[in-house]
Design a protein around this motif. Structure first.
Motif, PDB file in Angstrom:
ATOM      1  N   GLY A   1       0.283  -4.300  13.672  1.00 46.42           N
ATOM      2  CA  GLY A   1       0.884  -3.686  12.486  1.00 46.42           C
ATOM      3  C   GLY A   1       1.373  -2.267  12.700  1.00 46.42           C
ATOM      4  O   GLY A   1       1.325  -1.451  11.785  1.00 46.42           O
ATOM      5  N   ASP A   2       1.864  -1.951  13.889  1.00 48.35           N
ATOM      6  CA  ASP A   2       2.224  -0.546  14.121  1.00 48.35           C
ATOM      7  C   ASP A   2       3.438  -0.114  13.304  1.00 48.35           C
ATOM      8  O   ASP A   2       3.649   1.069  13.116  1.00 48.35           O
ATOM      9  CB  ASP A   2       2.373  -0.239  15.619  1.00 48.35           C
ATOM     10  N   LEU A   3       4.215  -1.088  12.801  1.00 51.93           N
ATOM     11  CA  LEU A   3       5.330  -0.716  11.930  1.00 51.93           C
ATOM     12  C   LEU A   3       5.178  -1.338  10.537  1.00 51.93           C
ATOM     13  O   LEU A   3       6.163  -1.680   9.890  1.00 51.93           O
ATOM     14  CB  LEU A   3       6.663  -1.108  12.557  1.00 51.93           C
TER      15      LEU A   3
ATOM     16  N   GLY B   1       9.408 -10.638  12.852  1.00 53.15           N
ATOM     17  CA  GLY B   1       9.177  -9.196  12.916  1.00 53.15           C
ATOM     18  C   GLY B   1       7.992  -8.778  12.049  1.00 53.15           C
ATOM     19  O   GLY B   1       7.416  -9.581  11.305  1.00 53.15           O
ATOM     20  N   GLN B   2       7.663  -7.511  12.138  1.00 58.46           N
ATOM     21  CA  GLN B   2       6.446  -7.024  11.490  1.00 58.46           C
ATOM     22  C   GLN B   2       6.521  -7.021   9.958  1.00 58.46           C
ATOM     23  O   GLN B   2       5.496  -6.967   9.299  1.00 58.46           O
ATOM     24  CB  GLN B   2       6.125  -5.624  11.998  1.00 58.46           C
ATOM     25  N   GLN B   3       7.736  -7.065   9.397  1.00 58.95           N
ATOM     26  CA  GLN B   3       7.788  -7.083   7.929  1.00 58.95           C
ATOM     27  C   GLN B   3       7.430  -8.464   7.396  1.00 58.95           C
ATOM     28  O   GLN B   3       6.827  -8.594   6.336  1.00 58.95           O
ATOM     29  CB  GLN B   3       9.165  -6.619   7.418  1.00 58.95           C
ATOM     30  N   LEU B   4       7.769  -9.516   8.151  1.00 62.63           N
ATOM     31  CA  LEU B   4       7.334 -10.865   7.748  1.00 62.63           C
ATOM     32  C   LEU B   4       5.829 -11.011   7.945  1.00 62.63           C
ATOM     33  O   LEU B   4       5.154 -11.673   7.174  1.00 62.63           O
ATOM     34  CB  LEU B   4       8.051 -11.926   8.573  1.00 62.63           C
TER      35      LEU B   4
ATOM     36  N   ALA C   1       4.703 -22.483  14.589  1.00 66.25           N
ATOM     37  CA  ALA C   1       5.258 -21.282  15.241  1.00 66.25           C
ATOM     38  C   ALA C   1       4.814 -20.019  14.508  1.00 66.25           C
ATOM     39  O   ALA C   1       4.527 -18.996  15.125  1.00 66.25           O
ATOM     40  CB  ALA C   1       6.781 -21.369  15.254  1.00 66.25           C
ATOM     41  N   MET C   2       4.733 -20.116  13.177  1.00 61.32           N
ATOM     42  CA  MET C   2       4.379 -18.935  12.372  1.00 61.32           C
ATOM     43  C   MET C   2       2.970 -18.434  12.680  1.00 61.32           C
ATOM     44  O   MET C   2       2.740 -17.236  12.799  1.00 61.32           O
ATOM     45  CB  MET C   2       4.507 -19.266  10.877  1.00 61.32           C
ATOM     46  N   VAL C   3       2.030 -19.367  12.794  1.00 62.37           N
ATOM     47  CA  VAL C   3       0.638 -18.930  13.039  1.00 62.37           C
ATOM     48  C   VAL C   3       0.340 -18.821  14.539  1.00 62.37           C
ATOM     49  O   VAL C   3      -0.656 -18.241  14.933  1.00 62.37           O
ATOM     50  CB  VAL C   3      -0.412 -19.862  12.377  1.00 62.37           C
TER      51      VAL C   3
ATOM     52  N   SER D   1       0.754 -11.415   4.660  1.00 56.57           N
ATOM     53  CA  SER D   1      -0.645 -10.990   4.840  1.00 56.57           C
ATOM     54  C   SER D   1      -1.178 -11.369   6.218  1.00 56.57           C
ATOM     55  O   SER D   1      -2.345 -11.752   6.355  1.00 56.57           O
ATOM     56  CB  SER D   1      -1.546 -11.602   3.754  1.00 56.57           C
ATOM     57  N   GLY D   2      -0.311 -11.342   7.202  1.00 56.93           N
ATOM     58  CA  GLY D   2      -0.748 -11.596   8.582  1.00 56.93           C
ATOM     59  C   GLY D   2      -0.759 -13.067   8.966  1.00 56.93           C
ATOM     60  O   GLY D   2      -1.070 -13.402  10.109  1.00 56.93           O
TER      61      GLY D   2
END
Ligand SMILES: O=C(O)CCC(=O)C(=O)O
Ligand SMILES: [Fe+2]
Length: 392
Positions: free
Chosen positions: A357-359, A280-283, A41-43, A288-289
């Motif tokens: 990565g907009d946030l 979310g975008q912080q994770l 799920a993560m990737v 590193s994406g």
């Protein structure tokens, strides 16, 4: 189904090729096979179902009270306005249809915005993000709502902590590497210090502020949402959540869609006994994406009642600086799973309508600044009312 969406039939398929087929069991979250699914799920899409979580015992009560609040038979327009979000410098409270914006367009939903219940810092302090702490606004005619929300949020916090541990295992990083970003350890003490500052008549010195906002002070938000039953098809526009992990409970009405790597919208059906989880975008940034923050939206299908949902957004501590973990510190299993993106690379990368990565913050920015940018973008009226003259 919308003409642009593909129906995945995920509800019948618990292990097949559908990108939405992942159902993870909360009680077995840290078992090797569940961790392997979590990695997928993560990737992959960055979305999965979580079954049998402690939120199952809370959701029915909160859905019933949320429906009551949004029912015109129960709540008058005056009562809604008495708790409107614009009255709160903490961005908490009710906002009517079309007041929240995504990608500069109005969303066809009304909602109560909530956050971690805490004392407020005195007004006028810098940085502005200190204003994100504060009390919620609850409707006077539903006194039970306060308790239902706060106990839902408490359980949601517990789920987030457990999920964060599982993600540490899935990435192969040491325990606490991600959990420390949440700042939960300093909760009680930190809030006591804010209260003491708020009760004083003199403004705090910089040193007192520094002491009251230690690195470990948590932050989280949630919404009670009711979508429009017709009209503007943008329930909520395409976006990636700006925080850590989102736990989403929905009713049975369709509307939620997730964007796949080819830029196609896929319907995300309701699944009994499960909540949805998305990253979310912080994770995304801290990994590193490797972890993907899913792009999603809600499309309005006309219905007599209007869809209701309860999204809970866990966030890093406002003081956390989100420092990307180098790939070299992650396990071989995690990196291997990421190779499933090779096909996507050959296609020329992920196709998406929301900038990647907009946030994401900068290497030195505290998450509070990022959270502030995100909120003032979504709620321009509240921002204008309280902060318009002083700027962001
Ligand atoms: O209502 C939903 O199903 C999704 C809501 C959402 O994505 C959000 O509020 O960020
Ligand atoms: Fe979202």
């Amino acid at each position: 189904m919308s003409p642009t969406a593909t129906n995945t039939n995920a509800a019948q398929d618990d292990g097949g090729p559908s990108p939405l087929s992942l159902v993870l069991s909360y009680p077995n979250l840290t078992s090797p096979s569940t961790i392997a699914s979590l990695r997928r799920a993560m990737v992959g899409l960055g979305f999965f179902y979580l079954s049998d979580s402690p939120l199952e015992s809370e959701r029915d009560r909160l859905f019933a009270l949320t429906r009551r609040f949004f029912s015109s038979n129960h709540t008058s327009p005056e009562e809604k306005r008495s708790i409107e979000q614009e009255k709160s410098r903490h961005f908490r409270g009710w906002s009517g249809l079309g007041l929240e914006h995504t990608q500069d367009k109005p969303d066809n939903r009304e909602q109560i915005d909530l956050g971690i219940e805490s004392p407020a810092f005195p007004q006028g302090l810098q940085p502005h993000y200190l204003n994100l702490y504060g009390p919620n606004q609850f409707p006077a005619s539903i006194p039970e709502l306060r308790d239902a929300v706060l106990s839902y949020m408490e359980k949601a916090e517990e789920v987030t902590v457990h999920l964060t541990k599982a993600i540490e295992m899935a990435l192969g990083v040491e325990e606490g590497r991600l959990g420390d970003c949440l700042g939960l350890e300093g909760k009680e003490e930190g809030f006591e210090k804010i209260k003491a500052l708020a009760q004083r008549s003199t403004p705090p010195t910089d040193a007192e502020l520094e002491d009251a906002l230690p690195r470990f002070l948590p932050y989280e938000r949630m919404k009670l949402v009711k979508y429009g039953s017709e009209g503007n098809p943008q329930g909520v526009g395409a976006h990636r959540d700006g925080g850590w992990i989102t736990l989403l409970a929905t009713d049975q009405q369709p509307g939620l869609q997730v964007e796949d790597v080819a830029g196609q919208w896929i319907d995300v059906p309701y699944k009994p006994g499960c909540i949805l989880v998305n990253f979310g975008q912080q994770l995304e940034r801290v990994s590193s994406g490797l972890i993907r923050a899913a792009t999603h939206r809600v499309h309005i299908y006309p219905s007599p009642d209007g869809r209701v949902s309860l999204p809970y957004f866990s966030m890093p501590s406002l003081r956390a600086v989100i420092d990307p973990i180098p790939r070299g510190e992650m396990s071989a299993e995690a990196l291997q799973e990421e190779e499933s993106r090779d096909a996507e690379k050959r296609m020329g990368g992920r196709k998406t309508v929301v900038p990647e990565g907009d946030l994401h913050g900068s290497a030195t920015e505290e998450f509070g600044h990022t959270a502030w940018r995100s909120l003032i973008r979504s709620h321009p009226n509240t921002f204008q009312r309280w902060y318009g003259k002083v700027g962001a």
